[in-house]
Write an enzyme that holds these catalytic residues in place. Structure first.
Site: not given
Length: 318
Positions: A215, A246
């Site tokens: 996150h 990511d």
């Protein structure tokens, strides 16, 4: 403007503004420092003879893309950088044949963004008010988003430095995720998976994809990098769901490492902000196109003609 210059100019400009604090991580900032350390652990096994011509085009969950490099989920920082920032990013991503992923709050001009023709995924936070959660899911589907994302890791809110954010959230149960699946008619993606247990539960809940992610370093301190968890997650999901990663990816070499570990797509967060701050729409396009160009060269020199042909033995651990 080259990638290095876009990053330097964009971060310098943002650090001079109030929004600059959003670039920091939770508490000690370990996650962001650690991300770079993990990415730097791996080198490439070069294959020069009979090098292939690489093509970065890919297809995932009903969407054709020109690159596996996409925008990670975010909304709030973008509209604070330039006027009509979200729309400028949408146009840039459309031109680069990439995907736009919005977060919270829900963009007020989401219909206009979708009308640009860029494929749009939209995240929803796990609101304590579950009726609000279901209304938001219904609303974004009516607007025409291609994917619905659920931030499963935001149940205890988020945090930048010592400041709590998103205190209006609460953890979701497997039962609730199964109910969400019943209400979503497009591909459903769970973001924030960092263990084999959550990966298996995501499959059980019917997720079409999961984003292995910390996150942006805005939830818990001392979380691992996505690449450290990919092996156990791949074993857990048994090919039943798409994997996206990511977390600190900055160059084509980073993206290739993400693909090597089994991801189909690699998301960028801060690089999009840097590009937008540095050169507006052209800066965002420069980030995506620059990284994609680097990726294409690297793929050619490690023997992968398409993203789907990238293999684990193309990297060596230091």
């Amino acid at each position: 403007m080259e990638l290095t210059d876009l990053y330097k100019k964009g971060e310098t400009l943002l650090r001079k503004r109030e929004i600059g604090s959003s670039l920091d991580g939770v508490e000690t900032g370990f996650v962001m420092r650690h991300d770079r350390m993990i990415l730097d652990r791996y080198t490439f096994r070069q294959r020069c003879i009979d090098a292939v011509e690489a093509d970065t085009r890919c297809h995932i969950l009903g969407i054709d893309l020109g690159t596996p490099v996409i925008m990670s989920a975010m909304t709030n920082p973008i509209h604070r950088i330039v006027k009509n920032g979200l729309l400028e990013v949408a146009h840039a991503l459309k031109e680069s044949e990439s995907l736009m992923w919005t977060g919270s709050p829900l963009p007020g001009n989401l219909k206009e963004i979708i009308a640009t023709g860029v494929p749009v995924a939209c995240n929803v936070k796990p609101f304590k008010d579950r009726n609000k959660l279901f209304r938001r899911i219904e609303k974004i589907q009516e607007m025409g988003v291609r994917w619905v994302g659920i931030e499963i890791d935001a149940g205890q809110g988020t945090k930048i430095g010592d400041t709590m954010r998103a205190a209006y959230c609460a953890p979701l149960s497997l039962k609730e995720l199964i109910e969400i699946r019943k209400r979503v008619s497009v591909p459903l993606i769970f973001k924030g998976v960092l263990s084999d247990i959550d990966a298996m539960k995501s499959v059980d809940a019917g997720a079409d994809g999961i984003v292995v992610s910390s996150h942006g370093g805005h939830t818990l301190d001392y979380l691992p990098h996505a690449l450290q968890m990919m092996d156990e997650i791949i074993i857990a999901v048994k090919g039943k769901t798409q994997l996206i990663v990511d977390g600190g990816f900055r160059r084509g070499s980073d993206v290739l490492k993400g693909l090597v570990f089994g991801a189909t797509l690699v998301g960028l967060g801060r690089p999009i902000l840097y590009g937008l701050a540095a050169e507006g729409r052209e800066g965002v396009r420069g980030i995506i196109d620059g990284i994609t160009h680097e990726l294409k060269r690297l793929m050619s020199m490690v023997g992968a003609s398409t993203p789907g042909q990238v293999q684990r033995n193309m990297v060596i651990r230091d």
